[in-house]
Design an enzyme around this catalytic site. Structure first.
Site, PDB file in Angstrom:
ATOM      1  N   SER A  29     120.805 -68.923 -51.754  1.00  0.00           N
ATOM      2  CA  SER A  29     121.501 -67.690 -51.371  1.00  0.00           C
ATOM      3  C   SER A  29     121.280 -67.281 -49.922  1.00  0.00           C
ATOM      4  O   SER A  29     121.999 -66.420 -49.414  1.00  0.00           O
ATOM      5  CB  SER A  29     121.077 -66.531 -52.285  1.00  0.00           C
ATOM      6  N   GLU A 194     122.664 -53.471 -47.399  1.00  0.00           N
ATOM      7  CA  GLU A 194     122.743 -52.006 -47.366  1.00  0.00           C
ATOM      8  C   GLU A 194     122.196 -51.384 -48.645  1.00  0.00           C
ATOM      9  O   GLU A 194     122.511 -51.814 -49.756  1.00  0.00           O
ATOM     10  CB  GLU A 194     124.195 -51.570 -47.167  1.00  0.00           C
ATOM     11  N   HIS A 201     117.205 -61.752 -48.680  1.00  0.00           N
ATOM     12  CA  HIS A 201     118.632 -61.904 -48.424  1.00  0.00           C
ATOM     13  C   HIS A 201     119.074 -61.118 -47.196  1.00  0.00           C
ATOM     14  O   HIS A 201     118.312 -60.315 -46.659  1.00  0.00           O
ATOM     15  CB  HIS A 201     119.430 -61.472 -49.665  1.00  0.00           C
TER      16      HIS A 201
END
Length: 239
Positions: A29, A194, A201
């Site tokens: 990821s 956010e 990540h």
């Protein structure tokens, strides 16, 4: 921290033009495309947006995968079927102890063997492999120093790259040096998706920063390939 599954970019068809070189990205990821429903993407998402007309990037990276599970799930075979000219390979985060036997690989043994096999099979399929050391997690100690849990995996990438004479992008060392210059609070503000304190990540804007680091290193290691990318001015101004 459990890696979450990510949605790849829509551009996933084999290279249609013999005149365009094809790069395939393989990883987890921290590499993969934009998340479906949140402010999150791997560095591969930004890299795809900066190609010139003579190259294509297909991102096959998937969240939660390791050097072991990416192969066992058949994803490596699918990547090779795209007949790439270049394959970028970055694993390590999910190879760590505690991720479960279907994913774990010890850095000094199985992990190196997996990398060697990836390199050999990429070459057998006519592709040039490029190893990428795993990008550093943004985890800081109480005294403000950056903790480096991925160092053994990064070192194994360097060892295998030298042993098998393949280019490697030392994203781990580069990111470690960059992140050591800022605080934990600044790292969250600049890199975390956010509304989170995620230390693995990247937000969409941070994806561009990390992709910029990848290109900085590529310009040194494989300059002929780096020339196929053009970074927008607003990204360059963040350096």
């Amino acid at each position: 921290m459990l890696e979450t599954s990510m949605m790849n970019q829509t551009n996933t068809s084999p290279n249609a033009s013999s005149e365009r070189e094809l790069i395939v990205l393989v990883g987890d990821s921290t590499v993969t495309g934009k998340s479906r429903d949140k402010d999150q993407a791997g560095w591969g998402w930004a890299l795809q947006q900066w190609t010139t007309d003579d190259i294509e990037v297909i991102n096959t990276a998937v969240g939660g995968r390791s050097s072991r599970s990416f192969r066992s799930e058949g994803r490596w075979d699918d990547a090779l079927k795209l007949t790439p000219d270049w394959i970028f390979i970055q694993f390590g985060h999910n190879d760590q102890k505690g991720k479960g036997p279907e994913r774990e690989s010890a850095p000094e043994t199985d992990y190196r063997d997996h990398l060697r096999r990836y390199i050999q099979e990429a070459r057998e399929h006519g592709a040039q492999p490029i190893l990428v050391t795993p990008v550093c997690r943004r985890t800081y100690s109480v005294d403000g120093t950056l903790r480096d849990s991925l160092a053994p995996y990064a070192e194994s990438v360097r060892i295998v790259a030298q042993e098998m004479q393949v280019p490697h992008i030392d994203l781990h060392n580069y990111s470690l040096n960059q992140l050591a210059q800022i605080t934990d609070k600044e790292a969250i503000q600049r890199f975390s998706p956010e509304g989170t304190t995620d230390r693995t990540h990247f937000s969409l804007s941070a994806s561009r920063i990390v992709a910029q680091w990848v290109l900085n290193l590529l310009e040194v290691e494989v300059p002929e390939l780096a020339s196929h990318f053009i970074r927008p001015n607003e990204v360059l101004n963040q350096e």
